[in-house]
Scaffold this motif. Structure first.
Motif, short mmCIF file in Angstrom:
data_model
loop_
_atom_site.label_atom_id
_atom_site.label_comp_id
_atom_site.label_asym_id
_atom_site.label_seq_id
_atom_site.Cartn_x
_atom_site.Cartn_y
_atom_site.Cartn_z
N GLY A 50 9.84 5.34 8.19
CA GLY A 50 9.87 4.21 7.48
C GLY A 50 9.47 4.68 5.92
N GLY A 51 9.37 6.01 5.73
CA GLY A 51 9.03 6.27 4.36
C GLY A 51 7.77 7.22 4.12
N GLY A 52 6.98 7.36 5.14
CA GLY A 52 5.73 8.02 5.04
C GLY A 52 4.82 7.41 5.93
N VAL A 53 3.56 8.08 6.08
CA VAL A 53 2.56 7.59 6.91
C VAL A 53 1.62 6.57 6.20
CG1 VAL A 53 0.35 8.48 8.03
CG2 VAL A 53 2.28 9.91 7.76
N VAL A 54 1.55 5.37 6.98
CA VAL A 54 0.76 4.12 6.36
C VAL A 54 -0.68 4.29 6.89
CG1 VAL A 54 0.35 1.63 6.76
CG2 VAL A 54 2.77 2.72 6.80
N GLY A 99 8.28 -0.46 9.44
CA GLY A 99 9.81 -0.14 9.07
C GLY A 99 10.67 -0.36 10.22
N ALA A 100 11.93 0.24 9.85
CA ALA A 100 12.86 -0.34 10.89
C ALA A 100 12.85 0.60 12.28
CB ALA A 100 14.41 -0.01 10.20
N THR A 101 13.26 -0.22 13.17
CA THR A 101 13.18 0.38 14.58
C THR A 101 14.54 1.03 14.65
OG1 THR A 101 14.10 -1.76 15.60
CG2 THR A 101 11.54 -1.24 15.50
N SER A 102 14.80 1.68 15.87
CA SER A 102 15.76 2.43 16.24
C SER A 102 16.36 3.49 15.40
CB SER A 102 17.07 1.47 16.55
OG SER A 102 16.66 0.71 17.69
N GLU A 103 15.42 3.69 14.28
CA GLU A 103 15.54 4.84 13.28
C GLU A 103 15.56 6.13 13.92
OE1 GLU A 103 17.47 5.77 10.36
OE2 GLU A 103 16.53 4.11 9.75
N VAL A 104 16.34 7.09 13.44
CA VAL A 104 16.50 8.54 14.11
C VAL A 104 16.29 9.55 13.11
CG1 VAL A 104 17.89 9.99 15.45
CG2 VAL A 104 17.77 7.72 16.26
N GLY A 105 15.50 10.69 13.60
CA GLY A 105 15.26 11.85 12.82
C GLY A 105 16.01 12.86 13.46
N VAL A 106 16.79 14.04 13.03
CA VAL A 106 17.25 15.08 13.74
C VAL A 106 16.58 16.37 13.40
CG1 VAL A 106 19.44 16.21 14.59
CG2 VAL A 106 19.44 13.78 14.05
N PHE A 107 16.28 17.05 14.37
CA PHE A 107 15.51 18.30 14.28
C PHE A 107 16.31 19.52 15.18
CE2 PHE A 107 12.44 15.33 13.41
CZ PHE A 107 11.85 15.56 12.22
N GLU A 108 16.20 20.65 14.81
CA GLU A 108 16.47 21.96 15.71
C GLU A 108 15.28 22.78 15.80
OE1 GLU A 108 19.88 25.26 15.42
OE2 GLU A 108 19.66 24.02 13.63
N MET A 109 15.02 22.93 17.02
CA MET A 109 14.14 23.79 17.72
C MET A 109 14.37 25.17 17.54
SD MET A 109 10.99 24.22 18.77
CE MET A 109 10.35 22.74 19.66
N ARG A 110 13.45 25.76 16.81
CA ARG A 110 13.61 27.37 16.26
C ARG A 110 12.43 27.95 16.27
NH1 ARG A 110 17.35 27.71 10.88
NH2 ARG A 110 19.11 26.32 11.59
N GLU A 111 12.42 29.30 16.35
CA GLU A 111 11.27 30.20 16.36
C GLU A 111 9.99 29.85 15.72
OE1 GLU A 111 9.74 34.75 16.36
OE2 GLU A 111 11.77 34.36 15.92
N HIS A 112 10.21 29.32 14.50
CA HIS A 112 9.31 29.03 13.44
C HIS A 112 8.90 27.45 13.54
CE1 HIS A 112 9.59 33.02 12.11
NE2 HIS A 112 10.74 32.76 11.82
N GLU A 169 0.72 -1.17 0.07
CA GLU A 169 -0.04 0.11 -0.06
C GLU A 169 0.97 1.16 -0.13
OE1 GLU A 169 -4.23 1.58 2.43
OE2 GLU A 169 -2.73 -0.02 3.08
N GLU A 170 0.64 2.19 -0.85
CA GLU A 170 1.14 3.07 -0.91
C GLU A 170 0.97 4.24 0.41
OE1 GLU A 170 -0.03 5.77 -4.33
OE2 GLU A 170 0.63 4.22 -5.78
N ARG A 171 2.19 4.91 0.87
CA ARG A 171 2.18 5.78 2.07
C ARG A 171 2.02 7.13 1.67
NH1 ARG A 171 5.72 3.53 6.27
NH2 ARG A 171 6.57 1.59 5.64
N LEU A 172 1.17 7.62 2.87
CA LEU A 172 1.04 9.06 2.54
C LEU A 172 2.33 10.06 2.64
CD1 LEU A 172 -2.11 9.43 4.61
CD2 LEU A 172 -2.13 9.04 2.28
N PRO A 173 2.64 10.63 1.59
CA PRO A 173 4.19 11.51 1.54
C PRO A 173 4.04 12.71 2.70
CG PRO A 173 2.91 12.09 -0.20
CD PRO A 173 2.08 11.11 0.49
N ILE A 174 5.30 12.70 3.39
CA ILE A 174 5.35 13.78 4.40
C ILE A 174 6.61 14.86 3.81
CG2 ILE A 174 6.06 14.47 6.63
CD1 ILE A 174 4.97 11.54 7.76
N ARG A 175 6.41 16.11 3.93
CA ARG A 175 7.46 16.77 3.23
C ARG A 175 8.77 16.95 4.48
NH1 ARG A 175 3.89 22.34 1.75
NH2 ARG A 175 2.50 21.44 0.36
#
Length: 468
Positions: free
Chosen positions: A85-89, A266-279, A70-76
């Motif tokens: 794991g590539g998008g929202v299921v 999807g894979a476990t222990s995957e990590v995404g890195v963000f930086e908290m800013r005003e916007h 099934e196609e995942r819902l893309p996220i920007r």
């Protein structure tokens, strides 16, 4: 009328008891046994109603079931998509947890605003007013020049805590994505216990799961975290949902790590890195470069470790500091690593390397607010502590990878190729790794590999010798 019964439920682990207990016999927490009413089946309002998955199952041959992907819902936000794991299921339920004030609501509202550009999104809040959420959304849409962005037409907002009413809103709006902030504020009127109790959380999460599976709607649920650092009611929630995400980081630092600890898609222990800013949350496409941006080169006590966060290698700076202690028991203070690991490494340095750490306070810090749990950073920690004690800098273009054993030997770690490629990409000229037992395994080009059998050899290769 059936007789109403009561039981005492631990709000930390879900242990039940027929009588009041001061201490939970399962998890040992004090004062967590709270009285809850057991709702009779006839009073639940679900008798005779084929709700959710009940009454709809039918055995079928496996070969008759359509198995197309099934196609995942893309996220920007690519960092968010990486963790999922590539998008929202569609039809999945995702639990997002984190410390208070870490940015859970900001991240989910930012994702809801972006998803609403193409699909219907319903954002349900039980903690903030509609005006507060609107002000936050305007801040997230404001560009760097201070101009307000356009609010998407498909983003619906409601402040509600009654789950029955929330389910009615989902039938009216029919969204593709539902966000509930948070599960601890939602309650079912049929259950007499208060919102946030184990009974309410268990039943509410089950109803939301049934909603996701039967309608194909993707559901995101925000969960509170206890003082122990786990989502409230962990055995209740984490087994019900499909994906569990933790938003980590020091609230006084700008970096945030979105970590996947459970993912059925999807894979476990995957990590995404963000930086908290005003916007809002800004993606960090090259986190290794960001973590090393403020590094002071040729400073004693500073070393570079290559750690794996899921499938992503990260280069982080480890700082060690030793200071003479006037106390009988010198302090061992880690920030970002396990204290037991630090105690073991200081013992190895003292016993095997002859370093006099018995009269020294030892401090270790992982720069950027990260937390390292894998043993591949042992060599970098040991070299940083030895560098500070000897007041000798570590070579500026050197990365350190390896596990340290109790005999002072270096042990091989997994995914060495990916670690070395990441170090070479960031301009590191050499790396100290454990000596290979199988020479047939090729190592990537572009970086000089220095192999060491023991910690003593690694220190000789890593530390810059004093000029005579």
């Amino acid at each position: 009328m059936p007789k109403t019964l009561t039981q005492y439920v631990c709000q930390n682990c879900g242990k039940t008891s027929p009588r009041q207990l001061g201490r939970c016999p399962a998890c040992g927490s004090w004062g967590s046994m709270v009285e809850e009413f057991i709702t009779p089946p006839a009073a639940s309002g679900r008798k005779g109603e084929p709700h959710g998955l009940a009454g709809q199952s039918q055995p079928r041959r496996l070969q008759e079931i359509e198995g197309d992907v099934e196609e995942r819902l893309p996220i920007r936000m690519q960092e968010f998509a990486r963790v999922l794991g590539g998008g929202v299921v569609p039809g999945s339920i995702v639990l997002v947890g984190g410390d208070p004030g870490i940015g859970k609501s900001t991240l989910m509202l930012q994702m809801a605003v972006e998803m609403a550009a193409e699909r219907k999104v319903l954002y349900v809040s039980g903690e903030e007013s509609e005006r507060q959420i609107k002000m936050r959304a305007l801040r997230l849409l404001r560009d760097e020049d201070g101009r307000d962005g356009q609010m998407p037409d498909n983003l619906y907002l409601v402040t509600e805590t009654n789950l029955e009413t929330i389910l009615e809103h989902t039938r009216t709006v029919d969204p593709t994505l539902l966000v509930v902030d948070s599960i601890q504020t939602v309650y079912l009127p049929a259950i007499e216990s208060s919102a946030g109790s184990v009974s309410q959380v268990r039943e509410s999460a089950s109803r939301l799961r049934e909603l996701a599976k039967t309608s194909g709607m993707a559901v995101f649920v925000i969960g509170h975290v206890t003082k122990e650092g786990i989502i409230a009611g962990p055995r209740v929630l984490e087994h019900i949902v499909d994906t569990v995400l933790y938003l980590e980081g020091d609230r006084y630092q700008t970096f945030r790590l979105l970590r996947s600890v459970k993912n059925r898609f999807g894979a476990t222990s995957e990590v995404g890195v963000f930086e908290m800013r005003e916007h809002g949350m800004i993606e960090v496409p090259n986190p290794s470069e960001a973590f090393l941006a403020e590094r002071m080169v040729n400073a004693p006590g500073s070393s570079i470790a290559v750690t794996m966060e899921g499938t992503r290698p990260l280069l982080v700076e480890l700082q060690g500091l030793t200071s003479p202690s006037s106390m009988a028991n010198p302090r061992r203070t880690p920030n970002g690593i396990d204290i037991n690991r630090l105690l073991m490494l200081t013992a190895v340095l003292s016993r095997r390397m002859g370093l006099h750490l018995g009269e020294q306070d030892v401090f270790v810090n992982v720069v950027g607010g990260l937390r390292i749990t894998e043993p591949a950073a042992d060599l970098a920690v040991a070299v940083a502590v030895a560098s500070s004690l000897r007041d000798l800098p570590v070579r500026a273009d050197l990365a350190l990878i390896g596990e340290v054993g109790l005999s002072g030997e270096l042990r091989w770690v997994g995914q060495m190729d990916a670690r070395l490629r990441e170090a070479a990409k960031l301009g590191f000229k050499s790396a100290v790794i454990p000596r290979r037992l199988r020479k047939s395994e090729p190592l990537p080009e572009g970086i000089q590999v220095l192999e060491a059998r023991s910690l003593r050899e690694a220190l000789t290769l890593a530390l810059v010798k004093e000029e005579k």
